[in-house]
Enzyme design. Structure first.
Site, short mmCIF file in Angstrom:
data_model
loop_
_atom_site.label_atom_id
_atom_site.label_comp_id
_atom_site.label_asym_id
_atom_site.label_seq_id
_atom_site.Cartn_x
_atom_site.Cartn_y
_atom_site.Cartn_z
N SER A 147 0.71 -1.37 0.09
CA SER A 147 0.10 0.43 -0.38
C SER A 147 1.03 1.29 -0.20
O SER A 147 2.07 1.36 0.62
CB SER A 147 -0.73 0.04 1.03
OG SER A 147 -1.37 1.10 1.66
N TYR A 193 -1.97 -1.30 10.37
CA TYR A 193 -1.90 -1.23 9.00
C TYR A 193 -0.85 -0.81 8.37
O TYR A 193 -0.36 -1.29 7.68
CB TYR A 193 -3.15 -0.47 8.52
CG TYR A 193 -3.75 -0.84 6.77
CD1 TYR A 193 -3.86 -1.86 6.52
CD2 TYR A 193 -3.22 0.77 6.02
CE1 TYR A 193 -4.10 -2.26 5.15
CE2 TYR A 193 -3.16 -0.08 4.89
CZ TYR A 193 -4.21 -0.85 4.31
OH TYR A 193 -3.66 -1.27 3.09
P1 NAD Z 1 -11.84 -5.67 -0.61
O1 NAD Z 1 -12.14 -5.42 0.97
O2 NAD Z 1 -12.19 -5.43 -1.27
O3 NAD Z 1 -11.04 -7.12 -0.48
C1 NAD Z 1 -9.64 -7.67 0.41
C2 NAD Z 1 -10.24 -9.27 0.33
O4 NAD Z 1 -9.42 -9.90 1.14
C3 NAD Z 1 -11.67 -9.13 0.23
O5 NAD Z 1 -12.51 -10.40 -0.66
C4 NAD Z 1 -11.51 -10.16 2.31
O6 NAD Z 1 -12.62 -11.20 2.38
C5 NAD Z 1 -10.18 -10.63 1.97
N1 NAD Z 1 -9.61 -11.19 2.94
C6 NAD Z 1 -9.71 -10.26 4.72
N2 NAD Z 1 -8.81 -10.90 4.95
C7 NAD Z 1 -8.74 -12.28 4.63
C8 NAD Z 1 -8.15 -13.70 4.60
N3 NAD Z 1 -8.12 -13.65 6.66
N4 NAD Z 1 -7.64 -14.41 4.27
C9 NAD Z 1 -8.47 -14.26 2.94
N5 NAD Z 1 -8.74 -13.44 2.36
C10 NAD Z 1 -9.03 -11.87 3.33
O7 NAD Z 1 -10.19 -4.03 -0.50
P2 NAD Z 1 -9.71 -4.40 -1.25
O8 NAD Z 1 -9.46 -2.55 -1.94
O9 NAD Z 1 -9.49 -5.03 -2.48
O10 NAD Z 1 -7.95 -4.90 -1.34
C11 NAD Z 1 -6.69 -5.60 -1.35
C12 NAD Z 1 -5.95 -5.56 -1.04
O11 NAD Z 1 -5.49 -3.44 -1.00
C13 NAD Z 1 -5.47 -5.04 0.61
O12 NAD Z 1 -4.32 -5.89 0.74
C14 NAD Z 1 -5.50 -3.49 0.35
O13 NAD Z 1 -4.73 -3.60 2.48
C15 NAD Z 1 -5.24 -3.53 -0.33
N6 NAD Z 1 -4.87 -1.60 -1.10
C16 NAD Z 1 -6.12 -1.10 -0.79
C17 NAD Z 1 -5.92 -0.41 -0.93
C18 NAD Z 1 -7.88 0.70 -1.27
O14 NAD Z 1 -7.52 1.63 -1.74
N7 NAD Z 1 -8.59 -0.43 -1.81
C19 NAD Z 1 -4.81 0.80 -0.61
C20 NAD Z 1 -3.74 0.34 -0.90
C21 NAD Z 1 -3.75 -1.61 -0.82
#
Ligand code: NAD
Length: 254
Positions: A145, A158
């Site tokens: 991130s 985080y």
């Molecule tokens: P999201 O909530 O849509 O997707 C996250 C997915 O991870 C979900 O489907 C959830 O069920 C799954 N998950 C959570 N805990 C889990 C576990 N213990 N085992 C298996 N699966 C699990 O969110 P996203 O934005 O698509 O996030 C995906 C990645 O991107 C994450 O690692 C997040 O930290 C990172 N990220 C997101 C953003 C943003 O702005 N959306 C920014 C930086 C990083």
């Protein structure tokens, strides 16, 4: 990037939603033979599986909690038993945890955030690497991130987990560089997924703040991160390893 991953066996964690789902579909559109999709959310996984099949690849959903070693070992064992190999993995499952100033972070929130985001990525790499080595030159991308590159107020647990992923990624890349296995991280900026919707549900006033954080004047789309992951997994990135690449609309360039 059609054909960028022609015939590859690929794996995506956190694939029931958001960036993981978009990447699973992008892997299929890039010519992957198979996409193994893992998540705790079985209903979301089934939806993603259909989207992957509609995009031209075989899909294998495997219910997995990435913070549990036995689940992760099962995920990789099912991959090998179904497809005989593993070429590319996107370790993306993650949680935002509970935002709080450092002294107010509970031990439970700290442990859960670090267990899923950081330990989860390590467990995945530990299980995936022997098969990538056997596949002779695979690629891993971990989802960090912008909070893995700079600090954010209220995001101590985080940001610690995501900074940890960058250190883990760089060290693992050095461990395996001589073998031809490449390991990188993507560092998304504010991407409009369910994760951001959960924050907005608690505080709708955050939407203009999220947009204002982005020099390009908008939040990113999950597909924009997926395209970077496909590139990192492809031969077009054959000299790129140990990098934490911001896909962030310029957020950390300020
Ligand atoms: P999201 O909530 O849509 O997707 C996250 C997915 O991870 C979900 O489907 C959830 O069920 C799954 N998950 C959570 N805990 C889990 C576990 N213990 N085992 C298996 N699966 C699990 O969110 P996203 O934005 O698509 O996030 C995906 C990645 O991107 C994450 O690692 C997040 O930290 C990172 N990220 C997101 C953003 C943003 O702005 N959306 C920014 C930086 C990083």
């Amino acid at each position: 990037m059609a054909n960028a991953l022609d015939g590859k066996v690929t794996l995506v964690t956190g694939a029931a939603s958001g960036i993981g789902r978009a990447t699973a579909i992008a892997f299929a559109k890039a010519g992957a033979r198979a996409v193994v999709i893992a998540d705790i959310d079985e209903e979301g996984l089934d939806e993603t599986a259909q989207m992957v099949r509609d995009s031209g690849a075989d899909a294998l959903p495997v219910k997995t909690d990435v913070s549990r070693a036995a689940d992760v070992e099962n995920m990789v064992a099912k991959t090998i038993s179904a497809f005989g190999r593993l070429d590319c993995a996107f370790n993306n499952a993650g949680t935002e945890g509970v935002m709080a100033p450092t002294a107010d972070i509970t031990e439970q929130n700290w442990d859960r955030t670090l267990d899923i985001n950081l330990k989860g990525a390590w467990l995945c790499m530990k299980a995936e690497l022997p098969h990538l080595l056997a596949a002779d030159g695979g690629s891993i991308v971990n989802c960090s991130s912008v909070a893995g590159l700079v600090g954010f107020q209220g995001a101590g647990a985080y940001a610690a987990s995501k900074h940890g992923m960058v250190g883990l990624t760089k060290s693992a890349a050095l461990d395996y560089a001589p073998t031809g296995v490449r390991i990188n991280a993507v560092c998304p900026g504010v991407i409009h997924t369910a994760m951001i919707d959960r924050v907005l549900a608690n505080d709708p006033g955050m939407e203009p703040a999220f947009t204002a954080m982005e020099p390009v004047g908008r939040m990113g789309r999950a597909e924009e991160v997926a395209d970077a992951v496909v590139w990192l997994c492809s031969d077009a990135a054959s000299f790129v390893t140990g990098q934490a690449i911001a896909v962030d609309g310029g957020l950390v360039a300020r």
